[in-house]
Design a protein around this motif. Structure first.
Motif, PDB file in Angstrom:
ATOM      1  N   THR A 138       7.600   8.934  -1.473  1.00 27.87           N
ATOM      2  CA  THR A 138       8.995   8.565  -1.214  1.00 27.87           C
ATOM      3  C   THR A 138       9.073   7.041  -1.120  1.00 27.87           C
ATOM      4  OG1 THR A 138       9.433  10.620   0.006  1.00 27.87           O
ATOM      5  CG2 THR A 138      10.944   8.776   0.369  1.00 27.87           C
ATOM      6  N   LEU A 139       9.950   6.466  -1.914  1.00 25.90           N
ATOM      7  CA  LEU A 139      10.102   5.005  -1.953  1.00 25.90           C
ATOM      8  C   LEU A 139      11.566   4.638  -1.739  1.00 25.90           C
ATOM      9  CD1 LEU A 139       7.891   4.270  -5.098  1.00 25.90           C
ATOM     10  CD2 LEU A 139       7.250   3.887  -2.705  1.00 25.90           C
ATOM     11  N   LYS A 140      11.789   3.468  -1.174  1.00 23.85           N
ATOM     12  CA  LYS A 140      13.147   2.993  -0.936  1.00 23.85           C
ATOM     13  C   LYS A 140      13.745   2.430  -2.222  1.00 23.85           C
ATOM     14  CE  LYS A 140      12.646   1.875   3.982  1.00 23.85           C
ATOM     15  NZ  LYS A 140      11.339   2.526   4.138  1.00 23.85           N
ATOM     16  N   LEU A 141      15.050   2.563  -2.331  1.00 15.03           N
ATOM     17  CA  LEU A 141      15.809   1.962  -3.416  1.00 15.03           C
ATOM     18  C   LEU A 141      16.669   0.847  -2.835  1.00 15.03           C
ATOM     19  CD1 LEU A 141      17.054   5.132  -5.335  1.00 15.03           C
ATOM     20  CD2 LEU A 141      15.291   3.550  -6.093  1.00 15.03           C
ATOM     21  N   TYR A 142      16.803  -0.240  -3.566  1.00 16.34           N
ATOM     22  CA  TYR A 142      17.633  -1.322  -3.069  1.00 16.34           C
ATOM     23  C   TYR A 142      18.330  -2.017  -4.235  1.00 16.34           C
ATOM     24  CZ  TYR A 142      13.809  -4.465  -4.470  1.00 16.34           C
ATOM     25  OH  TYR A 142      12.853  -5.152  -5.188  1.00 16.34           O
ATOM     26  N   ARG A 143      19.348  -2.786  -3.883  1.00 11.81           N
ATOM     27  CA  ARG A 143      20.079  -3.585  -4.856  1.00 11.81           C
ATOM     28  C   ARG A 143      20.172  -5.004  -4.327  1.00 11.81           C
ATOM     29  NH1 ARG A 143      22.644   0.418  -8.061  1.00 11.81           N
ATOM     30  NH2 ARG A 143      23.613  -1.215  -9.313  1.00 11.81           N
ATOM     31  N   ASN A 144      20.193  -5.966  -5.228  1.00  7.91           N
ATOM     32  CA  ASN A 144      20.386  -7.353  -4.830  1.00  7.91           C
ATOM     33  C   ASN A 144      21.873  -7.611  -4.619  1.00  7.91           C
ATOM     34  OD1 ASN A 144      17.612  -7.605  -6.328  1.00  7.91           O
ATOM     35  ND2 ASN A 144      17.891  -9.500  -5.174  1.00  7.91           N
ATOM     36  N   VAL A 145      22.233  -7.939  -3.396  1.00  3.87           N
ATOM     37  CA  VAL A 145      23.612  -8.303  -3.079  1.00  3.87           C
ATOM     38  C   VAL A 145      23.559  -9.701  -2.483  1.00  3.87           C
ATOM     39  CG1 VAL A 145      25.736  -7.663  -1.894  1.00  3.87           C
ATOM     40  CG2 VAL A 145      24.117  -5.882  -2.602  1.00  3.87           C
ATOM     41  N   GLY A 146      23.967 -10.673  -3.266  1.00  3.47           N
ATOM     42  CA  GLY A 146      23.732 -12.057  -2.869  1.00  3.47           C
ATOM     43  C   GLY A 146      22.245 -12.328  -2.909  1.00  3.47           C
ATOM     44  N   ALA A 198       9.678  11.384  -5.531  1.00  3.37           N
ATOM     45  CA  ALA A 198       9.087  11.656  -6.845  1.00  3.37           C
ATOM     46  C   ALA A 198       7.815  12.476  -6.702  1.00  3.37           C
ATOM     47  CB  ALA A 198       8.779  10.344  -7.566  1.00  3.37           C
ATOM     48  N   LYS A 199       7.526  13.279  -7.715  1.00  5.10           N
ATOM     49  CA  LYS A 199       6.276  14.032  -7.754  1.00  5.10           C
ATOM     50  C   LYS A 199       5.850  14.249  -9.196  1.00  5.10           C
ATOM     51  CE  LYS A 199       8.194  18.741  -7.531  1.00  5.10           C
ATOM     52  NZ  LYS A 199       8.135  20.027  -6.801  1.00  5.10           N
ATOM     53  N   LYS A 200       4.544  14.423  -9.355  1.00  7.12           N
ATOM     54  CA  LYS A 200       3.981  14.618 -10.690  1.00  7.12           C
ATOM     55  C   LYS A 200       2.722  15.449 -10.578  1.00  7.12           C
ATOM     56  CE  LYS A 200       2.054  12.096 -14.639  1.00  7.12           C
ATOM     57  NZ  LYS A 200       0.780  12.840 -14.608  1.00  7.12           N
ATOM     58  N   GLY A 201       2.667  16.552 -11.342  1.00  3.03           N
ATOM     59  CA  GLY A 201       1.472  17.371 -11.413  1.00  3.03           C
ATOM     60  C   GLY A 201       0.428  16.702 -12.287  1.00  3.03           C
ATOM     61  N   VAL A 202      -0.807  17.164 -12.158  1.00  3.39           N
ATOM     62  CA  VAL A 202      -1.888  16.526 -12.902  1.00  3.39           C
ATOM     63  C   VAL A 202      -1.661  16.610 -14.409  1.00  3.39           C
ATOM     64  CG1 VAL A 202      -3.334  18.614 -12.864  1.00  3.39           C
ATOM     65  CG2 VAL A 202      -4.399  16.352 -13.140  1.00  3.39           C
ATOM     66  N   ASN A 254       0.855  -1.189   0.000  1.00  5.64           N
ATOM     67  CA  ASN A 254       0.000   0.000   0.000  1.00  5.64           C
ATOM     68  C   ASN A 254       0.887   1.234   0.000  1.00  5.64           C
ATOM     69  OD1 ASN A 254      -2.688  -1.304   0.317  1.00  5.64           O
ATOM     70  ND2 ASN A 254      -1.829  -1.965   2.282  1.00  5.64           N
ATOM     71  N   SER A 255       1.047   1.826  -1.157  1.00  6.95           N
ATOM     72  CA  SER A 255       1.921   2.986  -1.280  1.00  6.95           C
ATOM     73  C   SER A 255       1.298   4.203  -0.600  1.00  6.95           C
ATOM     74  CB  SER A 255       2.172   3.302  -2.759  1.00  6.95           C
ATOM     75  OG  SER A 255       2.687   2.177  -3.419  1.00  6.95           O
ATOM     76  N   THR A 256       2.133   4.954   0.129  1.00  5.22           N
ATOM     77  CA  THR A 256       1.689   6.200   0.742  1.00  5.22           C
ATOM     78  C   THR A 256       1.931   7.329  -0.250  1.00  5.22           C
ATOM     79  OG1 THR A 256       2.231   5.380   2.943  1.00  5.22           O
ATOM     80  CG2 THR A 256       1.954   7.753   2.698  1.00  5.22           C
ATOM     81  N   ILE A 257       0.860   7.806  -0.845  1.00  2.71           N
ATOM     82  CA  ILE A 257       0.959   8.860  -1.857  1.00  2.71           C
ATOM     83  C   ILE A 257       0.223  10.093  -1.355  1.00  2.71           C
ATOM     84  CG2 ILE A 257       0.434   9.533  -4.226  1.00  2.71           C
ATOM     85  CD1 ILE A 257       0.572   6.596  -4.988  1.00  2.71           C
ATOM     86  N   GLU A 258       0.927  11.207  -1.293  1.00  2.00           N
ATOM     87  CA  GLU A 258       0.309  12.479  -0.911  1.00  2.00           C
ATOM     88  C   GLU A 258      -0.237  13.156  -2.165  1.00  2.00           C
ATOM     89  OE1 GLU A 258       1.598  16.927   0.691  1.00  2.00           O
ATOM     90  OE2 GLU A 258       3.060  15.285   0.661  1.00  2.00           O
ATOM     91  N   VAL A 259      -1.465  13.633  -2.076  1.00  2.54           N
ATOM     92  CA  VAL A 259      -2.068  14.391  -3.168  1.00  2.54           C
ATOM     93  C   VAL A 259      -2.377  15.784  -2.650  1.00  2.54           C
ATOM     94  CG1 VAL A 259      -3.909  14.513  -4.875  1.00  2.54           C
ATOM     95  CG2 VAL A 259      -3.081  12.278  -4.119  1.00  2.54           C
ATOM     96  N   THR A 260      -1.762  16.797  -3.223  1.00  2.00           N
ATOM     97  CA  THR A 260      -1.957  18.166  -2.767  1.00  2.00           C
ATOM     98  C   THR A 260      -3.284  18.703  -3.292  1.00  2.00           C
ATOM     99  OG1 THR A 260      -0.922  19.225  -4.685  1.00  2.00           O
ATOM    100  CG2 THR A 260       0.534  18.452  -2.912  1.00  2.00           C
ATOM    101  N   PRO A 261      -3.775  19.828  -2.726  1.00  2.00           N
ATOM    102  CA  PRO A 261      -5.015  20.427  -3.242  1.00  2.00           C
ATOM    103  C   PRO A 261      -4.945  20.784  -4.723  1.00  2.00           C
ATOM    104  CG  PRO A 261      -4.453  21.357  -1.114  1.00  2.00           C
ATOM    105  CD  PRO A 261      -3.294  20.518  -1.523  1.00  2.00           C
TER     106      PRO A 261
END
Length: 361
Positions: A112-120, A131-135, A98-105
């Motif tokens: 904000t999401l975590k970044l990861y890499r596979n190590v082993g 990240a953000k995106k206007g309508v 369940n992503s937490t996404i803020e929507v402004t007026p």
């Protein structure tokens, strides 16, 4: 005459009787009246604020419900995952249930999401993406890397094959081993991430075949899509022969439903993918077409040129990012086709599974 004067005097007296003085307000009564007036104004202002707050709450709630149920938020998350993972080799974006996404007026989406890499066999968190995106605006994002060391460039880079940039034979350009010496100093009982370039352009199937004898997995491959030949792009040069360019990343397939909600994904290319690379290539093309059609972002025109090139030419790669036990990674120097080894993250042993089967002798 006397009667008239007397009558006038009587009339004057009666007129004066009609004149009354205005009532005199006591200070206490006046203060009480002012207090009531102020309280009425305060109540009216408070009522207006409460009404506006309720309207704002209803407005924001309706927006969130619409964005969640209409697939707008799903498209936003898919845009972030696709953008980052197609342009950053080996890196993965968090897939929260369940992503937490803020929507402004003003209908701007933020997350904000975590970044990861596979190590082993571990997914190691290496930073965050905001990240953000206007309508009706473009998708923008920034990284916050969790670097262990100061001044260390954790970004994996790949060198374009010399045959693309020069007419001279490959053998005239010395092989560069990069971090192989450092890798040899690491003790057994550790796993690591390693990237390398290839001397020539190769098909993903061919590269997977070269790696099949090693007990490692592949998390991504840089794709050549006409950079510096079919179109110009930003680049850097080292040693006069090593060209570094932004690239597309061939990653394992991700699946989405009709609302752009992530339904399935794969962390790495394993042994079973050797004969299924065409499916991953098909997914790459589909994601690239979806991205350039549905997202506004910086570099979209360049990706359209890449797409046009790949539609006319076969998909070829010129390196890979791999992970596994350090001794297995060290064996990659046996392949004369590989060069420019770059060591990434190192973790303690976590390699219980055997992803690749060695060929029988």
């Amino acid at each position: 005459m006397h009667d008239e004067i007397e009558k006038q005097g009587t009339d004057v007296h009666r007129y004066e009787d009609l004149i009354t003085e205005p009532p005199k307000w006591s200070k206490k009564k006046f203060n009480r009246m002012m207090w009531r007036t102020r309280m009425n104004k305060l109540k009216n202002a408070a009522s207006a604020v409460i009404l506006l707050f309720l309207l704002y709450t209803v407005y924001i709630s309706v927006i969130h419900i619409y964005f969640n149920t209409s697939g707008v938020n799903g498209t936003f998350i898919r845009s972030i995952i696709t953008m980052v993972e197609l342009h950053e080799n080996g890196v993965r974006v968090e897939r929260p249930a369940n992503s937490t996404i803020e929507v402004t007026p003003f209908l701007t989406q933020k997350t904000t999401l975590k970044l990861y890499r596979n190590v082993g066999d571990w997914q190691v968190i290496t930073g965050e993406i905001r990240a953000k995106k206007g309508v009706f605006g473009e998708l923008t994002y920034s990284f916050e890397n969790m670097s262990t060391y100061l001044n260390k460039n954790s970004h994996t880079s790949f060198i374009l094959p010399a045959s693309i940039m020069f007419d001279k034979p490959i053998k005239d350009i010395p092989r560069q081993e990069g971090d192989l010496e450092q890798l040899s100093k690491i003790e057994d009982g550790n796993v690591a991430e390693l990237s390398f370039s290839t001397n020539t352009l190769v098909s993903p199937e061919h590269l997977m075949g070269l790696l099949a004898q090693y007990n490692i997995v592949v998390t991504g491959m840089p794709v050549y899509a006409g950079e510096l030949k079919a179109f110009d792009t930003s680049h850097s040069v080292a040693g006069g022969t090593d060209y570094y360019v932004p690239y597309l990343n061939l990653r394992p397939t991700s699946g989405y439903d009709d609302n752009n909600e992530l339904s399935s994904w794969q962390l790495y290319f394993a042994a079973a993918d050797k004969g299924k690379m065409s499916e991953h290539v098909k997914n790459l093309m589909s994601e690239l077409e979806w991205m350039t059609t549905n997202i506004q972002y910086n570099g979209v025109n360049q990706d359209k040129e890449r797409l046009a090139y790949l539609l006319k030419n076969e998909v070829q790669v010129y390196g890979a990012t791999v992970t596994g036990p350090v001794r297995e990674l060290e064996k990659l120097k046996e392949q004369p086709e590989f060069r420019e080894f770059r060591l990434g993250r190192i973790e303690v042993w976590n390699w219980d599974k055997k992803y690749f089967k060695r060929p029988s002798s």
